[in-house]
Motif scaffolding. Structure first.
Motif: not given
Length: 135
Positions: A63-64, A72-75, A104-105, A110-113
């Protein structure tokens, strides 16, 4: 924020994860972004425990997560004109098969998890810039 060029993910390879590893997450972060809190350029999680390489195609269960662009995705790297920034890829060995990230986080949530379930980490830092006007 507009960037010229492409946002192609590099191939990443790792090994020697802890035996307790149940999955992986990979993040890409700009600590020098002029936001006061850096900038999340990429987050991918729920990578199977036997994953040792990421290239163009991600495993089907990966999952991105949202970037700081809100999607989501790579930037890819895009430092402000005239500035050089440090970007860090981090591979996180996790103690869970799947992260309990709500749909939708935000990138920081997401970094916290990811950090809550991290057994070990490996990092690769790169520099980009400075860009000239018009690039």
């Amino acid at each position: 924020m507009a960037a010229r060029g492409n946002s192609t993910r590099p191939t990443l390879v790792w090994s020697n994860a802890p035996k307790q590893t149940k999955s992986f997450a990979v993040t890409f972060y700009d600590q020098d972004a002029p936001t006061g809190s850096g900038f999340w350029h990429w987050q991918v999680y729920n990578l199977p425990k036997d994953t040792t390489r990421l290239a163009e195609t991600l495993p089907s269960q990966a999952i991105e997560g949202n970037t700081d662009l809100g999607k989501p995705g790579y930037f890819g790297p895009c430092p402000p004109i005239g500035r050089k920034h440090k970007y860090t890829f981090t591979v996180h060995a996790l103690d869970v098969d799947t992260l309990p990230v709500p749909a939708g986080a935000t990138a920081p949530l997401t970094g916290f998890f990811i950090h809550q379930h991290s057994l070990a980490q490996a990092t690769l830092s790169v520099y980009a810039g400075p860009r000239a006007a018009g690039e």
